[in-house]
Design an enzyme around this catalytic site. Structure first.
Site, PDB file in Angstrom:
ATOM      1  N   GLY A 242      -4.314  -0.538   4.431  1.00 47.46           N
ATOM      2  CA  GLY A 242      -5.336  -0.802   3.815  1.00 47.46           C
ATOM      3  C   GLY A 242      -5.920  -2.093   4.313  1.00 47.46           C
ATOM      4  O   GLY A 242      -5.198  -3.026   4.759  1.00 47.46           O
ATOM      5  N   HIS A 243      -7.143  -2.608   3.798  1.00 45.76           N
ATOM      6  CA  HIS A 243      -7.936  -3.526   3.971  1.00 45.76           C
ATOM      7  C   HIS A 243      -7.236  -4.909   3.506  1.00 45.76           C
ATOM      8  O   HIS A 243      -7.073  -4.863   2.385  1.00 45.76           O
ATOM      9  CB  HIS A 243      -9.599  -3.503   3.683  1.00 45.76           C
ATOM     10  CG  HIS A 243     -10.007  -3.152   2.786  1.00 45.76           C
ATOM     11  ND1 HIS A 243     -11.172  -2.870   2.308  1.00 45.76           N
ATOM     12  CD2 HIS A 243      -9.028  -2.997   1.340  1.00 45.76           C
ATOM     13  CE1 HIS A 243     -11.248  -2.630   0.990  1.00 45.76           C
ATOM     14  NE2 HIS A 243      -9.785  -2.766   0.443  1.00 45.76           N
TER      15      HIS A 243
END
Length: 333
Positions: A242-243
């Site tokens: 994820g970011h």
């Protein structure tokens, strides 16, 4: 067909030969499938029992093995059979796909892109504006590299991979088919008038040197700044990162595992298959998350956690044992 004498193989492994064989070795193979011209390996004593029924004429084995090879069969004893076998596999590896020409005429390469010496670009690739490709990069067909990306020397990118704008890939990396570097992070917020509002993801992805990304795995760009994978990280197939997550050096993530946004992994962290890590969680250096586990809080360095929610491994095993007894006792009533 390649073939080697057992002595030629041992010259590379620098092990200790136990027994003899006059067979030429034609290939490596797993114990139960090997024929009498093939070499296998025994990396754990629990697999010794399969040697008697194997047809392999040779095996690379750990130096604590307690069985003998037998007639016209041979062991190469080494400290680590798994590592030694990687050398044998490399010895027999077939050549990688060939490039008839270094840059295929159907590749679309922006005039502002920089291409290093020895770099090869396959059919149907797109190389965008201001992309910088280092020396001896290999890009197989149908790869997309968008604006202002950089790719370090000796990196290999397999078909279908996508590297989105402003992302940076280090040297000696491998990106397997259909991996995606720099897709938008998953960011939405509810709004009474507009429903789910998309949060712009304006950061990028930075991969260190020697990173390997498996097929169909995704590393999302940061909402701010960068999603970072340190040198030597190895990511299996079908993994989600994820970011704004930060992975230290030499982390391993097995297939179907995932980390949500803003997760921090220390150096040498191991994430088992199908494990999931909650957002804004920190996992310390050298920690291990067992397969299928769900991590909802920070994990100290060096700990092994299991279960859902994940707890220290010893506690998880005790819990499972108690549940097993409860079920057994209930069935016996």
């Amino acid at each position: 067909m390649k073939s080697f004498s057992i002595q030629e193989i041992n010259d590379i492994l620098q092990g200790v030969l136990i027994g003899t064989t006059n067979q030429k070795i034609t290939a490596p193979e797993q114990l139960e499938m090997a024929n009498d011209t093939e070499i296998s390996f025994i990396g754990n004593k629990k697999y010794e029992k399969f040697w008697a029924t194997s047809k392999a004429c040779a095996a690379v084995v750990n130096d604590d093995i307690s069985i003998e090879p037998g007639e016209n069969r041979v062991f190469i004893k080494v400290k680590n059979a798994d590592l030694a076998m990687s050398q044998v596999l490399a010895l027999f590896a077939p050549p990688t796909p060939l490039f008839a020409i270094d840059i295929h005429p159907t590749a679309t390469i922006d005039t502002t892109a920089s291409i290093g010496n020895g770099t090869r670009i396959g059919a149907g690739c797109y190389i965008g504006p201001k992309v910088q490709l280092g020396e001896n990069v290999t890009i197989y067909p149908n790869v997309t590299i968008l604006d202002e990306c950089t790719i370090g020397k000796n990196t290999v990118i397999w078909p279908g991979a996508v590297i989105r704008e402003r992302c940076h890939v280090g040297s000696d990396c491998i990106l397997h088919p259909n991996s995606t570097i720099g897709a938008d992070g998953f960011g939405f917020r509810p709004d009474p008038q507009r429903g789910l509002v998309k949060i712009p993801q304006i950061g990028n992805v930075i991969l260190g040197n020697g990173v390997e990304i498996g097929a169909n795995s995704c590393v999302d760009r940061g909402k701010f700044s960068s999603t970072v994978l340190g040198d030597g990280c190895k990511i299996d197939n079908l993994v989600q990162i994820g970011h704004n997550s930060k992975l230290g050096k030499f982390c391993i993530m097995a297939g179907h595992s995932g980390v949500a946004g803003s997760v921090t992994l220390g150096n040498g962290v191991i994430i088992g298959g199908s494990a999931s890590i909650k957002d804004h969680t920190t996992i310390g250096d050298g920690a291990t998350v067992g397969a299928g586990s769900g991590v909802t809080g920070d994990v100290p360095a060096g700990k092994v956690v299991l279960g859902y929610p994940a707890v220290e491994a010893r506690d998880a095993l005790k819990q499972w044992a108690i549940l097993k007894r409860l079920v057994r006792d209930s069935n016996n009533k």
